[in-house]
Scaffold this motif. Sequence first.
Motif, PDB file in Angstrom:
ATOM      1  N   SER A   1     -11.530   0.120   3.359  1.00  0.00           N
ATOM      2  CA  SER A   1     -12.034   1.023   2.336  1.00  0.00           C
ATOM      3  C   SER A   1     -10.904   1.886   1.811  1.00  0.00           C
ATOM      4  CB  SER A   1     -13.135   1.922   2.910  1.00  0.00           C
ATOM      5  OG  SER A   1     -12.591   2.812   3.860  1.00  0.00           O
ATOM      6  N   LEU A   2     -11.158   2.580   0.683  1.00  0.00           N
ATOM      7  CA  LEU A   2     -10.130   3.424   0.084  1.00  0.00           C
ATOM      8  C   LEU A   2      -9.760   4.565   1.015  1.00  0.00           C
ATOM      9  CD1 LEU A   2      -8.382   4.194  -2.294  1.00  0.00           C
ATOM     10  CD2 LEU A   2     -10.346   5.433  -3.265  1.00  0.00           C
ATOM     11  N   SER A   3     -10.777   5.178   1.663  1.00  0.00           N
ATOM     12  CA  SER A   3     -10.493   6.298   2.553  1.00  0.00           C
ATOM     13  C   SER A   3      -9.619   5.860   3.724  1.00  0.00           C
ATOM     14  CB  SER A   3     -11.796   6.914   3.072  1.00  0.00           C
ATOM     15  OG  SER A   3     -12.549   5.952   3.798  1.00  0.00           O
ATOM     16  N   GLU A   4      -9.876   4.640   4.228  1.00  0.00           N
ATOM     17  CA  GLU A   4      -9.053   4.125   5.318  1.00  0.00           C
ATOM     18  C   GLU A   4      -7.622   3.905   4.864  1.00  0.00           C
ATOM     19  OE1 GLU A   4     -11.193   0.661   6.403  1.00  0.00           O
ATOM     20  OE2 GLU A   4     -12.493   1.683   7.841  1.00  0.00           O
ATOM     21  N   ALA A   5      -7.469   3.391   3.609  1.00  0.00           N
ATOM     22  CA  ALA A   5      -6.125   3.168   3.070  1.00  0.00           C
ATOM     23  C   ALA A   5      -5.390   4.491   2.916  1.00  0.00           C
ATOM     24  CB  ALA A   5      -6.209   2.446   1.720  1.00  0.00           C
ATOM     25  N   GLU A   6      -6.130   5.548   2.490  1.00  0.00           N
ATOM     26  CA  GLU A   6      -5.508   6.852   2.300  1.00  0.00           C
ATOM     27  C   GLU A   6      -5.042   7.437   3.625  1.00  0.00           C
ATOM     28  OE1 GLU A   6      -8.536   8.974   0.281  1.00  0.00           O
ATOM     29  OE2 GLU A   6      -7.958   8.267  -1.713  1.00  0.00           O
ATOM     30  N   ASP A   7      -5.713   7.058   4.716  1.00  0.00           N
ATOM     31  CA  ASP A   7      -5.370   7.594   6.027  1.00  0.00           C
ATOM     32  C   ASP A   7      -4.431   6.682   6.810  1.00  0.00           C
ATOM     33  OD1 ASP A   7      -6.976   9.793   5.585  1.00  0.00           O
ATOM     34  OD2 ASP A   7      -8.761   8.855   6.433  1.00  0.00           O
ATOM     35  N   ASP A   8      -4.012   5.588   6.202  1.00  0.00           N
ATOM     36  CA  ASP A   8      -3.108   4.654   6.882  1.00  0.00           C
ATOM     37  C   ASP A   8      -1.841   5.405   7.289  1.00  0.00           C
ATOM     38  OD1 ASP A   8      -0.964   2.778   7.305  1.00  0.00           O
ATOM     39  OD2 ASP A   8      -2.272   1.237   6.446  1.00  0.00           O
ATOM     40  N   PRO A   9      -1.565   5.498   8.589  1.00  0.00           N
ATOM     41  CA  PRO A   9      -0.402   6.281   9.044  1.00  0.00           C
ATOM     42  C   PRO A   9       0.915   5.803   8.450  1.00  0.00           C
ATOM     43  CG  PRO A   9      -1.842   5.752  10.885  1.00  0.00           C
ATOM     44  CD  PRO A   9      -2.339   4.953   9.717  1.00  0.00           C
ATOM     45  N   GLU A  10       1.050   4.484   8.271  1.00  0.00           N
ATOM     46  CA  GLU A  10       2.305   3.950   7.722  1.00  0.00           C
ATOM     47  C   GLU A  10       2.513   4.408   6.290  1.00  0.00           C
ATOM     48  OE1 GLU A  10       4.586  -0.325   6.924  1.00  0.00           O
ATOM     49  OE2 GLU A  10       2.599  -0.294   7.858  1.00  0.00           O
ATOM     50  N   LEU A  11       1.438   4.375   5.486  1.00  0.00           N
ATOM     51  CA  LEU A  11       1.564   4.790   4.096  1.00  0.00           C
ATOM     52  C   LEU A  11       1.764   6.297   3.985  1.00  0.00           C
ATOM     53  CD1 LEU A  11      -1.069   2.546   2.285  1.00  0.00           C
ATOM     54  CD2 LEU A  11       1.394   2.210   2.517  1.00  0.00           C
ATOM     55  N   VAL A  12       1.082   7.057   4.835  1.00  0.00           N
ATOM     56  CA  VAL A  12       1.278   8.507   4.837  1.00  0.00           C
ATOM     57  C   VAL A  12       2.722   8.842   5.165  1.00  0.00           C
ATOM     58  CG1 VAL A  12       0.684  10.658   6.008  1.00  0.00           C
ATOM     59  CG2 VAL A  12      -1.125   9.046   5.385  1.00  0.00           C
ATOM     60  N   ALA A  13       3.273   8.157   6.175  1.00  0.00           N
ATOM     61  CA  ALA A  13       4.663   8.393   6.560  1.00  0.00           C
ATOM     62  C   ALA A  13       5.614   7.979   5.441  1.00  0.00           C
ATOM     63  CB  ALA A  13       4.983   7.631   7.846  1.00  0.00           C
ATOM     64  N   LEU A  14       5.311   6.861   4.783  1.00  0.00           N
ATOM     65  CA  LEU A  14       6.143   6.403   3.667  1.00  0.00           C
ATOM     66  C   LEU A  14       6.186   7.456   2.571  1.00  0.00           C
ATOM     67  CD1 LEU A  14       7.713   4.241   2.013  1.00  0.00           C
ATOM     68  CD2 LEU A  14       5.473   3.423   1.226  1.00  0.00           C
ATOM     69  N   CYS A  15       5.020   7.982   2.191  1.00  0.00           N
ATOM     70  CA  CYS A  15       4.969   8.976   1.124  1.00  0.00           C
ATOM     71  C   CYS A  15       5.732  10.237   1.510  1.00  0.00           C
ATOM     72  CB  CYS A  15       3.515   9.304   0.785  1.00  0.00           C
ATOM     73  SG  CYS A  15       2.636   7.940  -0.025  1.00  0.00           S
ATOM     74  N   ASP A  16       5.621  10.643   2.766  1.00  0.00           N
ATOM     75  CA  ASP A  16       6.366  11.812   3.228  1.00  0.00           C
ATOM     76  C   ASP A  16       7.866  11.578   3.106  1.00  0.00           C
ATOM     77  OD1 ASP A  16       4.052  13.170   3.799  1.00  0.00           O
ATOM     78  OD2 ASP A  16       4.082  12.722   5.943  1.00  0.00           O
ATOM     79  N   ARG A  17       8.320  10.375   3.469  1.00  0.00           N
ATOM     80  CA  ARG A  17       9.749  10.060   3.381  1.00  0.00           C
ATOM     81  C   ARG A  17      10.212  10.044   1.920  1.00  0.00           C
ATOM     82  NH1 ARG A  17       8.377   6.009   7.094  1.00  0.00           N
ATOM     83  NH2 ARG A  17       8.719   4.396   5.511  1.00  0.00           N
ATOM     84  N   LEU A  18       9.389   9.454   1.056  1.00  0.00           N
ATOM     85  CA  LEU A  18       9.758   9.372  -0.356  1.00  0.00           C
ATOM     86  C   LEU A  18       9.840  10.758  -0.976  1.00  0.00           C
ATOM     87  CD1 LEU A  18       7.579   6.330  -1.489  1.00  0.00           C
ATOM     88  CD2 LEU A  18      10.054   6.351  -1.137  1.00  0.00           C
ATOM     89  N   LEU A  19       8.875  11.601  -0.684  1.00  0.00           N
ATOM     90  CA  LEU A  19       8.851  12.935  -1.276  1.00  0.00           C
ATOM     91  C   LEU A  19      10.009  13.796  -0.789  1.00  0.00           C
ATOM     92  CD1 LEU A  19       5.015  13.631  -1.181  1.00  0.00           C
ATOM     93  CD2 LEU A  19       6.432  13.342  -3.230  1.00  0.00           C
ATOM     94  N   SER A  20      10.461  13.547   0.431  1.00  0.00           N
ATOM     95  CA  SER A  20      11.579  14.318   0.976  1.00  0.00           C
ATOM     96  C   SER A  20      12.932  13.716   0.597  1.00  0.00           C
ATOM     97  CB  SER A  20      11.473  14.390   2.501  1.00  0.00           C
ATOM     98  OG  SER A  20      11.726  13.111   3.084  1.00  0.00           O
ATOM     99  N   GLY A  21      12.910  12.467   0.130  1.00  0.00           N
ATOM    100  CA  GLY A  21      14.152  11.766  -0.176  1.00  0.00           C
ATOM    101  C   GLY A  21      14.736  11.023   1.006  1.00  0.00           C
ATOM    102  N   ALA A  22      14.138  11.198   2.183  1.00  0.00           N
ATOM    103  CA  ALA A  22      14.679  10.559   3.389  1.00  0.00           C
ATOM    104  C   ALA A  22      14.528   9.044   3.358  1.00  0.00           C
ATOM    105  CB  ALA A  22      13.991  11.122   4.628  1.00  0.00           C
ATOM    106  N   GLY A  23      13.571   8.549   2.587  1.00  0.00           N
ATOM    107  CA  GLY A  23      13.348   7.110   2.538  1.00  0.00           C
ATOM    108  C   GLY A  23      14.050   6.416   1.399  1.00  0.00           C
ATOM    109  N   LEU A  24      15.038   7.069   0.774  1.00  0.00           N
ATOM    110  CA  LEU A  24      15.691   6.507  -0.399  1.00  0.00           C
ATOM    111  C   LEU A  24      17.195   6.358  -0.188  1.00  0.00           C
ATOM    112  CD1 LEU A  24      13.914   8.667  -3.126  1.00  0.00           C
ATOM    113  CD2 LEU A  24      13.412   6.275  -2.562  1.00  0.00           C
ATOM    114  N   ARG A  25      17.765   5.337  -0.822  1.00  0.00           N
ATOM    115  CA  ARG A  25      19.218   5.170  -0.859  1.00  0.00           C
ATOM    116  C   ARG A  25      19.594   4.708  -2.260  1.00  0.00           C
ATOM    117  NH1 ARG A  25      20.343  -0.408  -0.241  1.00  0.00           N
ATOM    118  NH2 ARG A  25      18.478  -1.606   0.336  1.00  0.00           N
ATOM    119  N   CYS A  26      20.852   4.850  -2.602  1.00  0.00           N
ATOM    120  CA  CYS A  26      21.317   4.548  -3.958  1.00  0.00           C
ATOM    121  C   CYS A  26      22.193   3.309  -3.962  1.00  0.00           C
ATOM    122  CB  CYS A  26      22.093   5.740  -4.505  1.00  0.00           C
ATOM    123  SG  CYS A  26      22.617   5.545  -6.231  1.00  0.00           S
ATOM    124  N   VAL A  27      22.020   2.458  -4.964  1.00  0.00           N
ATOM    125  CA  VAL A  27      22.891   1.307  -5.190  1.00  0.00           C
ATOM    126  C   VAL A  27      23.402   1.361  -6.627  1.00  0.00           C
ATOM    127  CG1 VAL A  27      21.699  -0.141  -3.492  1.00  0.00           C
ATOM    128  CG2 VAL A  27      20.979  -0.197  -5.882  1.00  0.00           C
TER     129      VAL A  27
END
Length: 259
Positions: A1-27
């Motif tokens: 379900s959508l609520s389950e997808a929103e609570d997916d720990p992997e996706l939550v962690a991914l979004c946190d990394r992206l918003l902080s810049g920790a999950g990004l690198r430059c090429v």
Amino acid sequence: SLSEAEDDPELVALCDRLLSGAGLRCVALPIVAVEDEAVVGYELLTRGQDGLFEAPEEFLRVARERGILTSVDLRCLRCCLHEAESLDPQTRIHLNLFPSTLVDTPADELVALLTGLGMSICLELSEEQLVGDASALLARLAALRNAGVKLAVDDVGKGRGTLESVMLLEPDVLKLDRELITGAHRDVRKERLLRRLVVLAANLSCEVIAEGVECQEELALLRELEVPFAQGFLWADEVPETMAPAGSLAAPPSLPPDS
């Protein structure tokens, strides 16, 4: 379900990394002069951490679904600008931004971001994303151009965007989509469309950059068509920008004057 997808720990962690810049690198992808294959600048791009969400289309899809696309897009922009600090100040760099981010972000914030380094900046917007009323972008673009930022329309000839939008925005650079370039030397339809786009660019006083060049035959056709600049795996795969020492990248060629 959508609520389950929103609570997916992997996706939550991914979004946190992206918003902080920790999950990004430059090429960096080199931009070369078609005539002599000299490097004249670089397009700076972001990638995610190794794994499922390394490709930008994947992590940006997640960002869009979670309503944080603008924030993540600006974080990607900041990541590239941070890496650009190590380059020769005369280096011409190209950066990417979603049209929606351009509309959603205050003009003074964008101007401060893109002019803070005092470098030659060209901002790329994808034609594929130029849907709806492109005039909504004009005020933002006017502020950036008044501050010396150039505009490129990316992926020309690929998507749902219209050439009317391209003409309305009056870009400094047209970037021809890789799908048009691949195999164009043996495809009469592609070659005919390329010729028309080169004429359009000349009429608009735009530079042209051909994307996705992978073989000498494609390069030879671009020379015949007098396309001045190109990118592609023929010269280099993407490399971490931090591999390039300060002062080692080429200074930018002159861009056409603002109309």
